[in-house]
Design a protein around this motif. Structure first.
Motif, PDB file in Angstrom:
ATOM      1  N   ARG A  91       0.843  -1.156   0.020  1.00 32.79           N
ATOM      2  CA  ARG A  91       0.071   0.084   0.002  1.00 32.79           C
ATOM      3  C   ARG A  91       0.968   1.244  -0.064  1.00 32.79           C
ATOM      4  O   ARG A  91       0.643   2.205  -0.634  1.00 32.79           O
ATOM      5  N   ALA A  92       1.857   1.173   0.779  1.00 31.82           N
ATOM      6  CA  ALA A  92       2.909   2.500   0.866  1.00 31.82           C
ATOM      7  C   ALA A  92       3.621   2.785  -0.421  1.00 31.82           C
ATOM      8  O   ALA A  92       3.788   3.747  -0.881  1.00 31.82           O
ATOM      9  N   LEU A  93       3.959   1.775  -1.260  1.00 34.79           N
ATOM     10  CA  LEU A  93       4.736   1.734  -2.401  1.00 34.79           C
ATOM     11  C   LEU A  93       3.624   2.287  -3.615  1.00 34.79           C
ATOM     12  O   LEU A  93       4.161   3.241  -4.384  1.00 34.79           O
ATOM     13  N   ILE A  94       2.594   1.794  -3.493  1.00 32.81           N
ATOM     14  CA  ILE A  94       1.646   2.352  -4.489  1.00 32.81           C
ATOM     15  C   ILE A  94       1.112   3.778  -4.264  1.00 32.81           C
ATOM     16  O   ILE A  94       0.970   4.675  -4.905  1.00 32.81           O
ATOM     17  N   ARG A  95       1.043   3.981  -2.833  1.00 38.76           N
ATOM     18  CA  ARG A  95       0.529   5.506  -2.467  1.00 38.76           C
ATOM     19  C   ARG A  95       1.638   6.353  -2.705  1.00 38.76           C
ATOM     20  O   ARG A  95       1.447   7.666  -3.080  1.00 38.76           O
ATOM     21  N   SER A  96       3.128   5.994  -2.552  1.00 38.02           N
ATOM     22  CA  SER A  96       4.221   6.946  -3.081  1.00 38.02           C
ATOM     23  C   SER A  96       4.363   7.273  -4.318  1.00 38.02           C
ATOM     24  O   SER A  96       4.833   8.484  -4.530  1.00 38.02           O
ATOM     25  N   VAL A  97       3.591   6.438  -5.473  1.00 39.27           N
ATOM     26  CA  VAL A  97       3.801   7.215  -6.926  1.00 39.27           C
ATOM     27  C   VAL A  97       2.406   7.958  -7.001  1.00 39.27           C
ATOM     28  O   VAL A  97       2.393   8.767  -8.101  1.00 39.27           O
ATOM     29  N   ALA A  98       1.570   8.135  -6.156  1.00 35.45           N
ATOM     30  CA  ALA A  98       0.374   8.940  -6.248  1.00 35.45           C
ATOM     31  C   ALA A  98       0.720  10.437  -5.986  1.00 35.45           C
ATOM     32  O   ALA A  98      -0.132  11.182  -6.704  1.00 35.45           O
ATOM     33  N   ARG A  99       1.405  10.611  -5.066  1.00 31.03           N
ATOM     34  CA  ARG A  99       1.823  12.052  -4.672  1.00 31.03           C
ATOM     35  C   ARG A  99       2.525  12.698  -6.035  1.00 31.03           C
ATOM     36  O   ARG A  99       3.514  12.061  -6.494  1.00 31.03           O
ATOM     37  N   PRO A 100       2.026  13.758  -6.266  1.00 30.69           N
ATOM     38  CA  PRO A 100       2.742  14.373  -7.472  1.00 30.69           C
ATOM     39  C   PRO A 100       3.953  14.947  -7.055  1.00 30.69           C
ATOM     40  O   PRO A 100       4.288  15.307  -5.896  1.00 30.69           O
ATOM     41  N   ARG A 101       4.938  15.130  -8.038  1.00 30.99           N
ATOM     42  CA  ARG A 101       6.294  15.444  -7.604  1.00 30.99           C
ATOM     43  C   ARG A 101       6.380  16.876  -7.855  1.00 30.99           C
ATOM     44  O   ARG A 101       5.758  17.382  -8.748  1.00 30.99           O
ATOM     45  N   LYS A 102       7.102  17.524  -7.056  1.00 34.38           N
ATOM     46  CA  LYS A 102       7.446  18.956  -6.990  1.00 34.38           C
ATOM     47  C   LYS A 102       8.169  19.105  -8.423  1.00 34.38           C
ATOM     48  O   LYS A 102       9.296  18.559  -8.447  1.00 34.38           O
ATOM     49  N   ALA A 103       7.799  20.160  -9.027  1.00 41.65           N
ATOM     50  CA  ALA A 103       8.700  20.502 -10.476  1.00 41.65           C
ATOM     51  C   ALA A 103      10.000  21.171  -9.922  1.00 41.65           C
ATOM     52  O   ALA A 103       9.969  22.053  -9.101  1.00 41.65           O
ATOM     53  N   ARG A 104      11.021  20.891 -10.492  1.00 42.81           N
ATOM     54  CA  ARG A 104      12.167  21.380 -10.395  1.00 42.81           C
ATOM     55  C   ARG A 104      12.141  22.939 -11.039  1.00 42.81           C
ATOM     56  O   ARG A 104      12.235  22.839 -12.038  1.00 42.81           O
TER      57      ARG A 104
END
Length: 137
Positions: A92-105
């Motif tokens: 569950r944690a692994l799948i949730r980790s990809v759901a968070r949008p990454r901050k644009a550099r």
């Protein structure tokens, strides 16, 4: 059903759980009982939304095989039930980790002061190395 978020759930039938013997210390109990859990989850054949699948397959994680199968081994606890919960929670944690949008550099430039300091260090280092040469008489 494994609930990932309010909108996304995984049916138990897509997650393959098998009990195996644990490794390491633990004496006779470890040698005779299958308390560790081996979880296998095929990302490509799952009912996850396409966004999740793409993000999971793009991860550089050693738990994801080239075929797109997530393999998690849980053997931290002494009971099979606790290890099963641990494995599911880690999935569950692994799948949730990809759901968070990454901050644009946002591209930045080094300050003039940091550039000057860098050049001073390089010059000083060059002088130090020059002193290591042969002595001229």
């Amino acid at each position: 059903m494994l609930e990932i978020s309010r909108n996304v759930t995984l049916p138990e039938s897509e997650i393959e759980l098998s009990a195996i013997r644990s490794q390491g210390a633990g004496g006779q109990n470890v040698n005779k009982t299958s308390t560790a859990i081996h979880l296998r989850f095929d990302v490509r054949a799952s009912s996850l939304p396409e966004f999740y699948k793409q993000q999971l397959l793009a991860l550089a994680d050693q738990r994801i095989t080239k075929d797109g199968v997530i393999i998690i081994k849980a053997q931290q606890f002494r009971t099979q039930e606790q290890n099963r919960e641990d494995a599911l929670e880690r999935l569950r944690a692994l799948i949730r980790s990809v759901a968070r949008p990454r901050k644009a550099r946002r591209a930045t430039r080094p300050t003039r002061s940091s550039q000057r300091k860098r050049m001073d260090r390089k010059t000083e280092r060059g002088r130090t190395k020059q002193l290591r040469g042969k002595v001229k008489i």
